[in-house]
Design a protein around this motif. Structure first.
Motif, PDB file in Angstrom:
ATOM      1  N   UNK A 174      -1.039  -0.849   5.938  1.00 25.68           N
ATOM      2  CA  UNK A 174       0.339  -0.999   5.260  1.00 25.68           C
ATOM      3  C   UNK A 174       0.459   0.091   4.297  1.00 25.68           C
ATOM      4  N   UNK A 175       1.529   0.603   4.275  1.00 29.59           N
ATOM      5  CA  UNK A 175       2.165   1.660   3.109  1.00 29.59           C
ATOM      6  C   UNK A 175       3.278   0.800   2.409  1.00 29.59           C
ATOM      7  N   UNK A 176       2.835   0.494   1.160  1.00 25.13           N
ATOM      8  CA  UNK A 176       3.735  -0.520   0.587  1.00 25.13           C
ATOM      9  C   UNK A 176       4.260   0.262  -0.765  1.00 25.13           C
ATOM     10  N   UNK A 177       5.720   0.212  -0.788  1.00 29.76           N
ATOM     11  CA  UNK A 177       6.471   0.956  -1.543  1.00 29.76           C
ATOM     12  C   UNK A 177       7.073   0.068  -2.664  1.00 29.76           C
ATOM     13  N   UNK A 178       7.033   0.071  -3.965  1.00 31.34           N
ATOM     14  CA  UNK A 178       8.039  -0.385  -4.799  1.00 31.34           C
ATOM     15  C   UNK A 178       8.509   0.139  -6.215  1.00 31.34           C
ATOM     16  N   UNK A 179       9.665   0.102  -6.516  1.00 30.44           N
ATOM     17  CA  UNK A 179      10.155   0.876  -7.499  1.00 30.44           C
ATOM     18  C   UNK A 179      10.157   0.167  -8.855  1.00 30.44           C
ATOM     19  N   UNK A 180       9.785  -1.080  -8.981  1.00 31.65           N
ATOM     20  CA  UNK A 180       9.667  -1.873 -10.444  1.00 31.65           C
ATOM     21  C   UNK A 180       8.202  -1.642 -10.699  1.00 31.65           C
ATOM     22  N   UNK A 181       8.146  -1.068 -12.031  1.00 35.21           N
ATOM     23  CA  UNK A 181       6.534  -0.737 -12.417  1.00 35.21           C
ATOM     24  C   UNK A 181       5.905  -2.013 -12.491  1.00 35.21           C
ATOM     25  N   UNK A 182       6.613  -3.173 -13.255  1.00 39.10           N
ATOM     26  CA  UNK A 182       5.922  -4.195 -13.265  1.00 39.10           C
ATOM     27  C   UNK A 182       5.517  -4.941 -12.188  1.00 39.10           C
ATOM     28  N   UNK A 183       6.037  -5.236 -11.348  1.00 37.35           N
ATOM     29  CA  UNK A 183       6.137  -5.755  -9.745  1.00 37.35           C
ATOM     30  C   UNK A 183       4.852  -4.725  -9.189  1.00 37.35           C
ATOM     31  N   UNK A 184       4.854  -3.392  -9.318  1.00 35.34           N
ATOM     32  CA  UNK A 184       3.809  -2.666  -8.627  1.00 35.34           C
ATOM     33  C   UNK A 184       2.435  -2.873  -9.211  1.00 35.34           C
ATOM     34  N   UNK A 185       2.481  -3.185 -10.567  1.00 35.20           N
ATOM     35  CA  UNK A 185       0.958  -3.329 -11.025  1.00 35.20           C
ATOM     36  C   UNK A 185       0.632  -4.710 -10.682  1.00 35.20           C
ATOM     37  N   UNK A 186       1.270  -5.720 -10.270  1.00 29.38           N
ATOM     38  CA  UNK A 186       1.007  -6.996  -9.935  1.00 29.38           C
ATOM     39  C   UNK A 186       0.562  -6.543  -8.259  1.00 29.38           C
TER      40      UNK A 186
END
Length: 289
Positions: A174-186
Motif C-alpha cells: 500500500x502507498x498511503x498518502x495523507x495531507x493532515x500532519x496529525x492524522x499522518x502521525x497516527x
C-alpha cells in the motif's frame, strides 16, 4: 455473559487471546474489565445480559463516546454514560476544511488519545483531533475481502489508516498518502501497531502530487474524490479498480472522466450509509477495461 475478570490495564494485551469471544464487547468499570469468554473455555463469572440500549445514537471509539448532530439532552447524555461507562463523551459539530479537522465539544469526562479495536485491527487516535470513519466499518471489511495478496494499492486519503491497515493485512503493498500532519502521525503509529510496516509506504502531502507508477487498486475515501479522478486515472491500467466515495451517485461524472482519459470502465454504485436528509454516502467501484 460468561466472562473473566482482569485488570483494565491488561485488556489491550488480551484481546487476541484464544479464549476471548471477539463477537462481544468487554465490560469495563472502575479499573476492572470483564472479558467475554468463548464456549469451551473456563470463565470466572456468568454476568447477566445487559439491557438493550434504546437511547441517543453514538459511536464508541476506544473508551470515548462520540456523538454527531444536535447536542444531546441531559437525559440522553446520562443514558449514554450509564450504558457504556465511557472515559469521556464528545460531540463532533462538524469538520473544518479539506483536512476535515473535527470541531468538537466535550460533554462529559476526559478525552484524548484512545486505542480502538475493530475487526482485529488496532487504531490509535484522538477522536477530538482527527476524523475517524466509524460508520465505514462494513466498507473497510469489504475492501479487506476484495484485496488480493501482492496487489499494489494507492490509498489517496489514508487518514489514520482506516483502509490502509485492512488492505495491508490482506497482503497488499500500500502507498498511503495523507495531507493532515496529525492524522499522518497516527497513520505511522498504526502501521507499526498492526505489524504491516513492510507492506506500507506512507507519505505526507497532497496525494495528487504523490501518486507514482501504476496501481492495481486506488482507494479514494474522500467526498472530494470525484474532482481528483483525472489524477487517479493517470496511474491505472486495464484491470485496475478505483473505489470512489461521494455524496450521492456520481456515476455520470466518473464515466465522463474515464472517457476523457481515453479509457473504458464499468461503474457499480453502492450505498455505504445515510449522510443526511435525502443524501447517501456512496462508493462507486470503477473497473478499468
Amino acid at each position: 455473559m460468561r466472562a473473566r475478570k482482569v485488570p483494565a490495564a491488561a485488556l489491550a494485551g488480551l484481546l487476541d487471546a484464544e479464549w476471548v469471544d471477539r463477537t462481544r464487547r468487554p465490560y469495563v468499570r472502575d479499573g476492572t474489565a470483564w472479558v467475554p469468554v468463548r464456549e469451551g473455555f473456563p470463565a470466572d463469572e456468568d454476568l447477566p445480559e445487559r439491557e438493550v440500549y434504546r437511547g441517543r445514537g453514538y459511536h464508541l471509539v476506544g473508551d470515548v463516546a462520540v456523538l454527531h448532530g444536535d447536542a444531546p439532552t441531559d437525559e440522553e447524555l446520562a443514558g449514554i454514560v450509564h450504558h457504556c461507562r465511557p472515559r469521556g463523551v464528545i460531540r463532533v459539530k462538524g469538520f473544518v476544511g479539506e483536512m476535515r479537522i473535527p470541531d468538537v465539544e466535550v460533554l462529559y469526562g476526559t478525552t484524548g488519545e484512545v486505542r480502538h479495536r475493530e475487526e482485529g485491527y488496532t487504531f490509535i487516535l484522538d477522536p477530538g483531533r482527527v476524523m475517524f470513519a466509524q460508520g465505514n466499518r462494513n466498507e473497510k471489511a469489504r475492501i479487506a475481502a476484495l484485496v488480493r495478496p501482492g496487489e499494489r494499492v494507492a490509498d489517496m486519503f489514508a487518514g489514520i489508516g482506516y483502509f490502509t491497515i485492512p488492505a495491508a493485512v490482506s497482503g497488499a503493498t500500500v502507498h498511503a498518502m495523507e495531507i493532515n500532519q496529525t492524522a499522518f502521525e497516527y497513520l505511522q503509529r498504526n502501521i507499526i501497531e498492526n505489524h504491516v510496516a513492510d507492506r506500507v509506504r506512507a507519505e505526507v502531502g497532497d496525494c495528487r502530487r504523490l501518486l507514482s507508477g501504476v496501481y492495481d487498486r486506488v482507494l479514494m475515501g474522500h467526498f472530494d474524490a470525484p474532482s481528483m479522478l483525472a489524477d487517479a486515472l493517470a496511474h491505472v491500467r486495464s484491470g485496475s479498480v478505483l473505489h470512489v466515495h461521494s455524496i450521492g451517485d456520481v456515476g455520470p461524472t466518473i464515466r465522463e472522466a474515464v472517457t476523457e482519459a481515453g479509457l473504458a470502465a464499468t461503474v457499480t454504485s453502492r450505498r455505504v450509509k445515510k449522510y443526511g436528509p435525502h443524501a447517501w454516502h456512496m462508493v462507486q467501484d470503477v473497473t478499468i477495461s
